[in-house]
Design a protein around this motif. Sequence first.
Motif, PDB file in Angstrom:
ATOM      1  N   PRO A   1       1.033  -1.296   0.005  1.00  0.00           N
ATOM      2  CA  PRO A   1       0.001  -0.143  -0.048  1.00  0.00           C
ATOM      3  C   PRO A   1       0.913   1.170  -0.025  1.00  0.00           C
ATOM      4  O   PRO A   1       1.153   1.716   1.057  1.00  0.00           O
ATOM      5  CB  PRO A   1      -0.852  -0.268   1.411  1.00  0.00           C
ATOM      6  CG  PRO A   1      -0.358  -1.269   2.049  1.00  0.00           C
ATOM      7  CD  PRO A   1       0.871  -2.155   1.262  1.00  0.00           C
TER       8      PRO A   1
ATOM      9  N   LEU B   1       0.770   4.529  -0.768  1.00  0.00           N
ATOM     10  CA  LEU B   1       0.567   5.797   0.079  1.00  0.00           C
ATOM     11  C   LEU B   1       0.821   5.640   1.430  1.00  0.00           C
ATOM     12  O   LEU B   1       1.336   6.586   2.108  1.00  0.00           O
ATOM     13  CB  LEU B   1      -0.993   6.263  -0.326  1.00  0.00           C
ATOM     14  CG  LEU B   1      -1.638   7.493   0.235  1.00  0.00           C
ATOM     15  CD1 LEU B   1      -1.066   8.609  -0.320  1.00  0.00           C
ATOM     16  CD2 LEU B   1      -2.963   7.484   0.361  1.00  0.00           C
ATOM     17  N   MET B   2       0.324   4.422   2.017  1.00  0.00           N
ATOM     18  CA  MET B   2       0.536   4.299   3.672  1.00  0.00           C
ATOM     19  C   MET B   2       2.053   4.389   3.909  1.00  0.00           C
ATOM     20  O   MET B   2       2.343   4.865   4.863  1.00  0.00           O
ATOM     21  CB  MET B   2      -0.133   2.967   4.251  1.00  0.00           C
ATOM     22  CG  MET B   2      -1.735   2.855   4.007  1.00  0.00           C
ATOM     23  SD  MET B   2      -2.428   1.466   4.363  1.00  0.00           S
ATOM     24  CE  MET B   2      -3.251   1.916   5.911  1.00  0.00           C
ATOM     25  N   ILE B   3       2.722   3.370   3.099  1.00  0.00           N
ATOM     26  CA  ILE B   3       4.108   3.447   3.481  1.00  0.00           C
ATOM     27  C   ILE B   3       4.865   4.649   3.298  1.00  0.00           C
ATOM     28  O   ILE B   3       5.570   4.828   4.258  1.00  0.00           O
ATOM     29  CB  ILE B   3       4.919   2.266   2.561  1.00  0.00           C
ATOM     30  CG1 ILE B   3       4.070   1.021   2.543  1.00  0.00           C
ATOM     31  CG2 ILE B   3       6.284   2.152   2.796  1.00  0.00           C
ATOM     32  CD1 ILE B   3       5.017  -0.175   3.265  1.00  0.00           C
TER      33      ILE B   3
ATOM     34  N   ILE C   1       3.768   7.672   3.929  1.00  0.00           N
ATOM     35  CA  ILE C   1       3.207   8.434   5.000  1.00  0.00           C
ATOM     36  C   ILE C   1       4.153   7.781   6.188  1.00  0.00           C
ATOM     37  O   ILE C   1       4.758   8.818   6.899  1.00  0.00           O
ATOM     38  CB  ILE C   1       1.819   8.126   5.366  1.00  0.00           C
ATOM     39  CG1 ILE C   1       0.855   8.994   4.181  1.00  0.00           C
ATOM     40  CG2 ILE C   1       1.207   8.731   6.856  1.00  0.00           C
ATOM     41  CD1 ILE C   1      -0.593   8.662   4.491  1.00  0.00           C
ATOM     42  N   VAL C   2       4.170   6.718   6.407  1.00  0.00           N
ATOM     43  CA  VAL C   2       4.929   5.812   7.522  1.00  0.00           C
ATOM     44  C   VAL C   2       6.363   6.494   7.335  1.00  0.00           C
ATOM     45  O   VAL C   2       7.098   7.058   8.424  1.00  0.00           O
ATOM     46  CB  VAL C   2       4.866   4.477   7.830  1.00  0.00           C
ATOM     47  CG1 VAL C   2       5.815   4.171   8.849  1.00  0.00           C
ATOM     48  CG2 VAL C   2       3.606   4.001   7.875  1.00  0.00           C
TER      49      VAL C   2
ATOM     50  N   MET D   1      10.252  -0.886   9.704  1.00  0.00           N
ATOM     51  CA  MET D   1       9.819   0.323   9.672  1.00  0.00           C
ATOM     52  C   MET D   1       9.333   0.730  11.312  1.00  0.00           C
ATOM     53  O   MET D   1       9.709   1.748  11.870  1.00  0.00           O
ATOM     54  CB  MET D   1       8.756   0.739   8.822  1.00  0.00           C
ATOM     55  CG  MET D   1       9.256   0.857   7.460  1.00  0.00           C
ATOM     56  SD  MET D   1       7.869   1.711   6.336  1.00  0.00           S
ATOM     57  CE  MET D   1       6.472   0.700   6.724  1.00  0.00           C
TER      58      MET D   1
ATOM     59  N   PHE E   1      -6.007   5.150  10.677  1.00  0.00           N
ATOM     60  CA  PHE E   1      -4.661   5.158  10.138  1.00  0.00           C
ATOM     61  C   PHE E   1      -3.981   6.662  10.445  1.00  0.00           C
ATOM     62  O   PHE E   1      -2.892   6.673  10.901  1.00  0.00           O
ATOM     63  CB  PHE E   1      -4.744   4.691   8.796  1.00  0.00           C
ATOM     64  CG  PHE E   1      -3.207   4.728   8.019  1.00  0.00           C
ATOM     65  CD1 PHE E   1      -2.126   3.803   8.726  1.00  0.00           C
ATOM     66  CD2 PHE E   1      -2.691   5.802   7.187  1.00  0.00           C
ATOM     67  CE1 PHE E   1      -0.791   3.817   8.235  1.00  0.00           C
ATOM     68  CE2 PHE E   1      -1.457   5.820   6.755  1.00  0.00           C
ATOM     69  CZ  PHE E   1      -0.481   4.932   6.951  1.00  0.00           C
TER      70      PHE E   1
ATOM     71  N   ILE F   1      -1.068   7.255  12.950  1.00  0.00           N
ATOM     72  CA  ILE F   1       0.154   8.303  12.794  1.00  0.00           C
ATOM     73  C   ILE F   1       0.440   9.353  13.602  1.00  0.00           C
ATOM     74  O   ILE F   1       1.357   9.463  14.116  1.00  0.00           O
ATOM     75  CB  ILE F   1       0.091   8.669  11.300  1.00  0.00           C
ATOM     76  CG1 ILE F   1       0.113   7.376  10.339  1.00  0.00           C
ATOM     77  CG2 ILE F   1       1.277   9.570  10.817  1.00  0.00           C
ATOM     78  CD1 ILE F   1       1.494   7.216   9.967  1.00  0.00           C
TER      79      ILE F   1
END
Lengths: 305, 320
Positions: A146, A148-150, A152-153, B26, B276, B280
């Motif tokens: 995913p 977009l999520m990665i 963002i992270v 991560m 989500f 964050i």
Amino acid sequence: MTKTLEFKKTGNLIDEVNSSPPTGFQVLVREFKKDKLAMFSLFALVLGILGIYIAAMFIDQEALMKVSLRDKFGEPGEKFFLGADQGGRSIIGQLIIGARNSITIALSVTIITGVIGVAVGLITGYFGGWIDNIFMRIIDFFITIPTLMIIIVFVTIIPKYTIASFVLIMSAFLWVGTARLVRSKSLTESRRDYVNASKTLGTRDATIIFKEIMPNLSSILIVELTLSFAGNVGLETGLSYLGFGLPQSVPSLGTLVSYANNPLILEDKWWVWLPASLLILVLMLAINYVGQAIRRSADARQRQG
Amino acid sequence: MWKTILRRVLAMIPQLFVLSLLIFIMAKFMPGDPFTGLITPETDANRLEEMREAAGFYDPWHVQYYNWIVNAAQGDFGKSYTYKVPVSDLIGDRAKNTLWLSLLSVILLYSFAIPLGVLAGRYQDTFLDKSIVLYTFVTYAIPTFVLGLLLLFFFGYQLNWFPTSGTVDIKHDEGTLGYFWNKIYHMILPAITYAILGTTGVVQYLRSEIIDAKSMDYVRTARSKGIPVRKVYSRHIFRNSLLPIAAFFGFTITGLLTGSIFIESIFGYPGMGQLFIQSISSRDYSVITALVMLFGFLTLLGSLLSDIIMSIVDPRIRIE
């Protein structure tokens, strides 16, 4: 090897199957002459981007971003052409700087991903075999994550976060689409007679790939880069909108739109977020129109002129 | 057929493994640790160390990874630090909302897209067709958050037609019909946003399918037998063109997932996407890792579904 359906939101499937012969600059000009809207978009885009860059040179970013509470939510009028935000900062100034930042970032990402994607695609498509296999596995993996999520992270865990690191994070995940497209094109191109002939003549592989195959794919590459530029503008502004794009102190179109997350601003202070939203929309439309016209000139069956 | 499906399912395992490894790494790089959120001025530093010790914070990374992945495989992603409930319960709750929203979106999507695509293909090059093509063009170019905000601004705030956030008004009791309709009412605006964005691909594909089908032999045969145009469209062309549309279902799932992050934030809809973004901001790592893993899994499932449907529908694309 799996043969998945290659689906691009704009094109139909037929584009994908049909590899077209190279087309000259004249076809492109003819296509643009025929399509008035694309012609207009091209001019608007060139003039608009030039205008934004030139105007941005005359704006002092620090003075612009200075908070002046007396001008809080100044309405559009004499003092501020397009009003001011909750910090009393001019919207029009932020729009210009923001647009310049967004375009610069999208361009950088497009260039970086373009170079990586084209190189990887050409090499895997040309050599095939185990090189292709390895890269296909990597590409397969990238498709499943995913993105977009990665991104963002990643943005949140990078300690020293700058525009450059933002560009690099985005690029790290976005070269895959280009690589996949170029690979499938160069796979068919590499089996053509002229490539075989060149090989028997003893031409070096690098020469064949970059001097013989790449020019023949140039029209497809231009289309791909134009559309990925549009996509990158969308992604950058989207991430900035969510608050994971440019650092807060740097004006961005997405940040301006994100002020609309406050219902009060969304409802009553339209001048804060609406111009930026419309600018993003117009920018995306124009780039896509230009991209479509180039796509048509790259594909003989779709030509209008 | 079953063989290929099995092979695709097996191919998912290494992909999920690499994804889990990436997420784990991560998570290790994320600043702070699970107990940062618990620190208050009264917290005893020694007590905190003990808790870290007990939670395996100082174990070698492969032991931590092993524990995490074994628990995750059983659906246990630990506890949310903000909400103090098991992550799986939290996500399950939000997933229900997202699922309802997705369902309504998909229904709306296809009820917009199919008529538009059929009309554009049937009346090719007319004014109607050109308008529909223009529509797909604009919806392709417009970013999710811009469309969402514009719709919210006009229909939510200016016209007051729809609620501007939440899932259901407090005045309705759960289980009643009023509750149900109120819930749908809250979902309409975000679902329309999704549906508009999703129509682009389906309309364009259906349009070109129908234009192609028009010149096919089976259609000419049917026409020359004297079957009325209406029937040719409803019986022959439509049915043949519709099947491949099913294959887009997988892509639709992926699109819904990505879009949920934007749409749920804009419309204040408490689903997985909003969760989500909230996690964050509050650095709720166990929730973040679980959600990324889940979205990755669903993306995989979506592409698998598309491939399977495609190979059933179109033997030419069958997996070699």
